[in-house]
Structures are given as C-alpha cells and as structure tokens.
Design an enzyme around this catalytic site. Structure first.
Site, mmCIF file in Angstrom:
data_model
loop_
_atom_site.group_PDB
_atom_site.id
_atom_site.type_symbol
_atom_site.label_atom_id
_atom_site.label_comp_id
_atom_site.label_asym_id
_atom_site.label_seq_id
_atom_site.Cartn_x
_atom_site.Cartn_y
_atom_site.Cartn_z
ATOM 1 N N LYS A 45 22.508 136.570 -29.704
ATOM 2 C CA LYS A 45 23.849 136.757 -29.122
ATOM 3 C C LYS A 45 23.912 136.161 -27.713
ATOM 4 C CE LYS A 45 22.646 141.298 -27.260
ATOM 5 N NZ LYS A 45 22.473 142.714 -27.610
ATOM 6 N N TYR A 96 23.676 130.489 6.814
ATOM 7 C CA TYR A 96 24.808 131.365 7.151
ATOM 8 C C TYR A 96 24.351 132.706 7.709
ATOM 9 C CZ TYR A 96 27.672 128.329 4.106
ATOM 10 O OH TYR A 96 28.319 127.277 3.523
#
Ligand SMILES: *Cc1c(COP(=O)(O)O)cnc(C)c1O
Length: 376
Positions: A36, A266
C-alpha cells in the site's frame, strides 16, 4: 507528471534486498505482501514486479485504484485493497477487475451485491474488528453478517481479515492474545457457514513472532522494506536479519570554510566554535529530510558520519566535514544508507524516526515519495 525535477537527491531501491526480506517471511503461498501507499514509498510497480518474480501470489494495496493499476499492468494475483471500495463507481471497478474487496459493513455488503450481475460471483473479504477500533464487523454483528451473506449467494467470502494493534510490543502481549482469541472465535463461526474462507491476522510483527496465528495468510509490510518491528524491545533479535531496501543520496554542492564565531543557515542556531569545513548538501525538508532534525542528526560523507549543523532548509542542508579529510563538490552524501567505512554505521530510517518521535514507516513514505527513485 512533470518532466522536471526539483532535487538532485535520489532514492535508491535495492530490489534484491526486498526479495531476500520476502524470502525471510516464509512460503509465498502463505503470504500477502503489503504494498500500500506506493509500497511504503518504494514504488508500487517495481516492488510488485520483484515480488511477483519471487513467487508472490497475492498483494495487499490501499485503494481500488492501486489494485486496478496492478491489473492493467498485467498482474493476475489475488489483490486486496485494504481501505475497501468507496461508493458505487469503485465497487463497479473492483468487481470488473476481480479485486477481492473488503466488506466492512452491511452497506458495503449491499453495494457489493448490487454491482455483481445475476449469475455471476464476486469474491470478497470479510473485515473483522478485533481491537484496532477501525474497520470491520465486530463479534456481535457476525450472526447478522452470516445471515446477510446467505441472502446474497453471489458474494463469495473467500477471506476473513483483521489487524493487530500491538503485536510488536512485549508489554502488550495480553491485548495481542485477546485479539488472537477473538479472531479465532469469530472466524470459527464464519467458517462453519463458509468453510472455504481463509484467515489473515498477522502483520510483520505477527509474521515474525506468532506462528500460532499464521492461519492461511500473513500480511507483512514494514519487514519487507527492512524495518524491524521490534527495535528497542527485548524481541529485537527476532527481526535483526532484515535488510533496509531504501537509501537516499544527495550531492555535495559546495565545500566552504567557516571561521570561529560565524553562524550558518536560517535563524543562526549554529555558530562555529572554531574553524570548520562545511559541505552544503542538496537535501532538505522538501525531500523528506525533516527540519525538526536540524543540529540533531548525522549525514554519511565518504563513508563516515558527520554532524549536520544549522537549520535544514527546503532543498539544502549543511554538514560539518572537518574531521574527515578531503570532500569536494560533486561528492555523494547519504541521508540514509550508503557504504560505511570500517567501524562506521550508516544512518537508518529507524534512527531518524526515533529522533523525530515517529516510526520508520513515515520516514520511508516521505523520503520515497519526494526523491526521484532509481532501482538497483
Ligand atoms: C499496513 C497494514 C499491514 C502491514 O503492517 P506492517 O506493520 O507494516 O507489517 C497489514 N495489514 C493491514 C490491514 C495494514 O493496514
């Protein structure tokens, strides 16, 4: 499908490792490998082809759409879409493609009967709720279920299925035993009415540890892809020989010196305490390398573990390669997997999952679906 790519990172899938893991699960005649969600990020079709060659006679997928795609690809296996069919169109598609679809309610049963023409039969799965609190009939609904199946002889219940909630947890063996007993009791009753019905309860953890509830069919998922369901528990050894199938590589874009006191990326969450050599790697949170790992994980460069430093960006991250000698642009870094030098360990999806407070399944799904895949 777009014909451009937003990353030079690659997800490498080792299909021979997949096939070896599949062989560890036992006789293919007793297995329904779970593929799946695009085979847990490993790619539905390549995984299905490899398992088919290895003797798989069944597949469990998520949706009728996946199941129908397997039929179009030419697979003739017994295919179960674990999420069932939604609405009349999907039920029609399931019937037309001989998809062995789960019936989870009386509404499903009516729909399945409605799409099967007079004089034909439709093989279906009976989904049983034994402790997940999710899909299926619970024990007290079984008499009415048997009644309803008898009034719809076109429907052939060929498989009874239920799912384990905690078969991987040593502290929850009582609950697992209760699920095993509940499933056994309910399927005994169902098989009195429908003796041809096969049974399936075990997931990977059950397949590896619970031969007493192997019944006719086991449904391993994560173990096929190398995940040990017992990592960190006293049962860990029982899944230790599994091999990871996925690894993720990313090129070094640039190598730079960082001076003492200089910050990187950052938010300035990392400042160089001394002169450092830093490699900029083309992997970031857009390719499943979670920003929550910033300053808190390793990347394998030249076969050696190096600390990731600074905030992980959307498409880049930084790694301290000061300790490992020569690194240059174009070298390959490994986010998971790769070839370790002697004495070094690769970074695994399990390790990343633990840092993030999640499970390897999620790491594999995310990295596998966002990095272009190559097969070996
Ligand atoms: C995902 C799934 C499995 C496989 O579980 P693993 O823990 O990956 O082995 C089996 N059965 C059902 C119903 C599932 O949803």
């Amino acid at each position: 499908m777009s014909d451009c790519t937003f990353t030079p990172s690659r997800c490498h899938i080792d299909l021979s490792a997949l096939v070896r893991n599949f062989a560890r699960m036992g006789d293919p005649a007793n297995l329904m490998p779970v593929i799946k969600s695009d085979a847990y990020g490993h790619g539905l079709m390549p995984v299905a082809h490899a398992l088919d060659k290895a003797g798989a006679c069944r597949f469990a997928v998520g949706t009728v759409s996946e199941a129908a795609a397997l039929r179009r690809e030419g697979f003739s296996q017994f295919i179960v879409p674990l999420l069932g069919a939604l609405g009349e169109d999907e039920w029609r598609e399931a019937y037309a493609n001989r998809i062995v679809t789960p019936i989870c309610s009386h509404e499903d049963l009516a729909m399945a009967a409605a799409v099967c023409p007079e004089g034909r039969t439709f093989d279906v799965v009976i989904s049983l709720e034994t402790g997940m609190g999710r899909l299926g009939f619970c024990r007290k609904e079984v008499p009415s279920l048997i009644e309803a199946l008898r009034t719809h002889p076109r429907l052939r219940p060929v498989l009874a299925l239920s799912h384990m909630a905690c078969a991987d947890m040593p502290d929850e063996t009582d609950y697992t035993t209760a699920q095993q007993e509940s499933f056994t009791r309910v399927t005994d009753a169902l098989r009195e009415a429908f003796p041809q019905m096969a049974r399936s309860l075990n997931n990977s953890a059950g397949t590896l540890r619970l031969p007493e509830t192997a019944f006719e069919i086991c449904r391993p998922g994560i173990a096929l892809y190398g995940g040990n369901p017992f990592t960190g528990t006293e049962w860990e050894d029982e899944g230790n020989d599994l091999e990871w199938v996925m690894s993720v590589s990313s090129p070094v874009l640039q190598v730079r010196r960082l001076m003492p006191g200089q910050s990187i990326s950052y938010g300035r969450i990392f400042t160089a305490p001394e002169e450092m050599t830093v490699a900029i790697v083309a992997s970031g949170y857009a390719t499943g390398f979670s920003r929550a790992l910033s300053n808190n994980c390793d990347i394998l460069v030249n076969g050696r573990r190096c600390p990731q430093i600074g905030r992980i960006c959307m498409g880049m991250s930084m790694v301290d390669v000061s300790a490992i000698g020569h690194v240059e642009a174009g070298d390959t870094a490994w986010i998971i997997g790769g070839e370790p030098q002697p004495g070094q360990r690769v970074v695994t999806a399990q390790e990343i999952a633990e840092t993030l407070g999640t499970i390897s399944y999620e790491v594999l799904c995310l990295m596998g679906s966002t990095n272009p895949r190559v097969y070996h």
